[in-house]
Scaffold this active site. Structure first.
Site, PDB file in Angstrom:
ATOM      1  N   SER B  48     101.616  -0.058  22.333  1.00 17.84           N
ATOM      2  CA  SER B  48     100.799  -1.275  22.326  1.00 17.84           C
ATOM      3  C   SER B  48     101.148  -2.282  21.245  1.00 17.84           C
ATOM      4  O   SER B  48     100.770  -3.439  21.336  1.00 17.84           O
ATOM      5  CB  SER B  48      99.316  -0.909  22.202  1.00 17.84           C
ATOM      6  OG  SER B  48      99.085  -0.304  20.951  1.00 17.84           O
ATOM      7  N   LYS B  93      95.615  -2.365  15.836  1.00 17.81           N
ATOM      8  CA  LYS B  93      95.745  -3.592  16.624  1.00 17.81           C
ATOM      9  C   LYS B  93      95.723  -4.789  15.679  1.00 17.81           C
ATOM     10  O   LYS B  93      95.381  -4.677  14.504  1.00 17.81           O
ATOM     11  CB  LYS B  93      94.571  -3.732  17.627  1.00 17.81           C
ATOM     12  CG  LYS B  93      94.517  -2.662  18.697  1.00 17.81           C
ATOM     13  CD  LYS B  93      95.595  -2.842  19.752  1.00 17.81           C
ATOM     14  CE  LYS B  93      95.572  -1.757  20.791  1.00 17.81           C
ATOM     15  NZ  LYS B  93      96.145  -0.483  20.334  1.00 17.81           N
TER      16      LYS B  93
END
Lengths: 191, 165
Positions: B48, B93
């Site tokens: 990701s 993230k």
């Protein structure tokens, strides 16, 4: 000279570290603010020394229904809030106010709990406003009321007042039928 | 033998350069405190955050700053966050937007959350929350799926990559 300084500061450093370790892993004293947990916990008089204080235990514990927990408030950044857990993972909760989602019933997700204020009259900054609370936001569990002296008592297995028919009740799925659950979750004994 | 005598014996008989019991305990507790409050490492895996962290087949080791207050997090920083969808575990993230800021999405692929909550293509992040996205949008489970994340779930900021590509 430096050696003497080190020897003397070792005690302070040691005490400081010990306090931090205690604070992080055992618990601390928290002052009650706000009306949301009345009558169980009352912010009381404005004189700081007389305010109610509780012991917040940081010992490892899985939140159970009925626990009063201290947690980082989702809507208010770093501020700490104190509410009662009324639903745990798998429970079906009927919010007392439909709040943000407008749903009539909510299933509590894994890793989350539903918290509600004991005081029905307050606008209630609780799960009715911000939804399910992630368990990692929980800082500790309120175990004892420790101040004022005359009112010291165990808060662990208390219940929210007048909860049987009030809206916002939780229906726990029958323990044996709930998926993945064959017996009641163990209540861990914490000091 | 009493424990006091054992300790005395251990202290007297240790080879010259080894630390005393007190020092070992002190250093262990100090290290524990340091890694739980100041700096720690996080090992990440998954696609990701490519190309920033190419952790799909290998893992990357990241240095995490735990000291900076969550309220000082800025958009563009990469953070270590408790996984909002699981009871345990972390995700890494990038912070894309903070409270009061707008998140825009492309109309073709808004993602589960924005499809329901955006108005005229924009969504305003509520107070106390932040919007997280992975650098590899095609292969990242982030706020576009689970919505904004409360600041309280942020564990720390990623300072740099120690190991990995």
């Amino acid at each position: 000279m430096l050696a003497g300084l080190w020897a003397r500061s070792k005690i302070f450093l040691g005490c400081g570290c010990a306090s931090l370790l205690w604070y992080d892993n055992i618990g601390y004293v928290h002052t009650v603010r706000g009306q949301s947990m009345k009558p169980t916990l009352n912010p009381g008089p404005t004189r700081a020394l007389l305010r109610e204080r509780v012991w917040v235990s940081k010992l490892p514990h899985t939140p159970q229904r009925g626990d009063i927990v201290v947690f980082r408030s989702p809507k208010h950044g770093q501020r700490l809030a104190m509410k009662r857990v009324s639903g745990v993972e798998g429970d079906v909760v009927i919010p007392s106010k439909t709040g943000k989602t407008g749903e009539t019933s909510v299933v509590v997700k894994p890793g989350h709990v539903w918290v509600e204020a004991d005081n029905h009259e307050t606008a209630g900054r609780d799960s009715n406003e911000y939804g399910q609370l992630h368990t990692k936001m929980i800082v500790g569990r309120v175990t004892w009321l420790v101040w004022p002296w005359e009112r010291i008592h165990d808060l662990r297995w208390t219940e929210a007042p007048g909860r049987t028919e009030a809206p916002g009740r939780t229906e726990a799925p029958g323990r044996t039928e709930a998926p993945g659950r064959t017996e009641a979750p163990e209540r861990t004994e914490q000091g | 033998m009493s424990s006091k005598r054992i300790l005395e014996w251990l202290n007297k008989n240790r080879p010259l350069n080894l630390p005393t019991i007190k020092q070992v305990v002190g250093i262990s507790l100090g290290t524990y405190l340091f890694t739980s409050r100041v700096l720690t490492t996080a090992s990440v895996s998954g696609p990701s955050m490519a190309p920033t962290y190419n952790a799909n087949s290998s893992t990357s080791l990241l240095l995490v700053d735990l000291v900076t207050s969550v309220t000082k997090v800025e958009p563009g920083e990469i953070v270590l966050v408790h996984d909002p969808e699981e009871a345990d575990g972390y995700i890494v993230k990038r912070v894309k937007a903070l409270a009061g800021q707008f998140v825009e999405h492309d109309m073709e692929n808004p993602g589960v959350f924005l499809a329901k909550h955006s108005y005229e293509g924009k969504y305003s992040v509520p107070t106390g929350y932040c919007w997280l996205e992975g650098d590899n949008p095609g292969n990242s489970t982030d706020s576009r799926k689970f919505g904004p994340v409360p600041l309280g779930l942020i564990r720390g900021r990623i300072l740099c990559k120690l190991l990995g590509s």
